[in-house]
Design an enzyme around this catalytic site. Structure first.
Site, PDB file in Angstrom:
ATOM      1  CD  GLU A 115     -36.565   0.145 -66.538  1.00  0.00           C
ATOM      2  OE1 GLU A 115     -36.489  -0.848 -67.283  1.00  0.00           O
ATOM      3  OE2 GLU A 115     -35.873   0.275 -65.521  1.00  0.00           O
ATOM      4  CD  GLU A 165     -35.816   1.654 -59.527  1.00  0.00           C
ATOM      5  OE1 GLU A 165     -34.806   1.193 -60.075  1.00  0.00           O
ATOM      6  OE2 GLU A 165     -36.974   1.385 -59.901  1.00  0.00           O
TER       7      GLU A 165
END
Ligand code: XIL
Length: 377
Positions: A175, A295
């Site tokens: 991220e 995910e």
């Protein structure tokens, strides 16, 4: 008296009938009682997907015990949901040396390996779930680029060496890219990423690529066999995808060892579009990257904080959506090496919207069957 009876009794009957029907009317709808299938009537998901890609799951210290039946049967790869993140491994700094604790991570890694599962290592460098002190000196001041890079290299070398030979894929950096739509902004920064900045990017403002490149190099040096990934959410949204690709192109130009992209896939029933998902898989793959869906969970409402119980109809829509995305994964299975669900049953998901494929009683939901259906066997 007679008249009284004549009026009274019929009135009582009318009242009684009304109250009974009204009772029924206001009675909450009973949840549908479904006889659970015996385990032998439920096929193993990862076996069904053999030859396509691994089917993975995020587990934690709790579910690894409470849900071991489902984990062992349906999944061929395991990610620790939290236990291998910096805030779980980093204890404190003694003099100039980092003191680490691998107890919780080891439990999950050993459990996975004893059961013949692959392990995704999650995560080495992330702005979140990393203690603040890691970025600061003893006077509470942010470290210089040189000092934090040294500290980062020490951390990565120690962690990756500790798990050497046991980890199939590492999420090296997580991220780092911004959610801003301004094409001039590439990296996450507190000025324009309203929710979260990144101390990594603040310290390296203007030369963020340096710490990212150094992180991949340190991980590769410590375990040359492990495959190394950049992992992010919204990674299929075209604007953000362009930015991620720009960063990766730069890394590749500098011969940085990066092997793949982790697409987190916390998705909605109606977002992102099938076209964006497919384009992203194809485009990342064209760059020579292995693609992993890292995910996966699919919820109904964009607001992650919202708590929602799905109706039967919602569960059917969710199943259709799971089928749609798995059909894309199957079509591009030559480019994808694993698909990991972020949790097992709905009651242990980090999102309270029943976004997974097993319900709280551990029974397969319509989404589970839809994913099998997607194989068209
Ligand atoms: C989440 C965990 O599921 C939660 O238990 C924890 O409180 C916060 O982190 N992106 C990631 C994951 O890379 O590590 C996050 O996991 C979800 C978003």
């Amino acid at each position: 008296m007679l008249l009284k009876h004549r009026v009274f009794y019929p009135l009582m009957v009318v009242l009684l009938v009304f109250s009974l029907t009204a009772c029924d009317f206001f009675k909450p709808i009973e949840p549908e009682v479904v006889e659970p299938l015996p385990p032998e009537a439920i096929p193993s998901l990862h076996k069904a997907y053999e030859g396509y890609f691994n089917i993975g799951v995020a587990v934690n210290a709790g579910t690894m015990n409470t849900h071991n039946d489902l984990i062992e049967k349906h999944f061929s790869s395991i990610t620790a949901e939290n236990e291998m993140k910096p805030d779980h491994i980093l204890r404190y700094i003694s003099g100039n040396e980092l003191v680490l604790d691998f107890t919780r991570g080891d439990r999950i890694v050993n459990y996975a390996l004893q059961n013949g599962k692959k392990v995704r290592g999650h995560v080495l460098v992330w702005h979140s779930q990393t203690p603040d002190w890691f970025f600061k000196d003893e006077n509470d001041q942010l470290l210089s680029q040189e000092k934090i890079q040294e500290r980062m290299a020490e951390y990565i070398t120690k962690v990756v060496t500790h798990y050497k030979g046991k980890i199939d894929a590492w999420d090296v950096v997580n991220e780092a890219i911004t959610d801003s739509n301004d094409p001039d902004h590439i990296y996450r920064h507190k000025d324009y990423d309203k929710k979260n900045g990144s101390l990594w990017n603040e310290i390296f403002a203007g030369s963020e690529i340096d710490y990212i490149a150094a992180a991949f190099r340190a991980a590769h040096e410590a375990d040359p066999e492990a495959k190394l990934y950049y992992n992010d959410y919204n990674a299929v949204a075209p604007e953000k995808r362009e930015k991620i690709m720009k960063m990766i192109r730069q890394l590749k130009d500098e011969d940085v060892p990066i092997h793949g992209i982790g697409i987190q896939a916390h998705w909605l029933f109606n977002w992102p579009s099938a076209g964006d998902i497919e384009d992203a898989i194809v485009e990342y793959s064209k760059m020579g990257l292995d693609v992993q869906i890292t995910e996966l969970d699919i919820r109904i409402d964009g607001d992650m904080e919202k708590k929602i119980t799905l109706s039967r109809k919602d569960k059917e829509r969710q199943a259709d959506r799971y089928k749609e995305v798995f059909e894309i994964f199957i079509k591009h299975s030559d480019k994808i090496s694993s698909v990991t669900f972020w949790g097992i049953t709905d009651d242990n998901s980090w999102i309270s919207q029943e976004p997974l494929i097993f319900d709280r009683n551990k029974n397969p939901k319509p989404a589970f069957w839809a994913i099998l259906d997607a194989l068209g066997k």
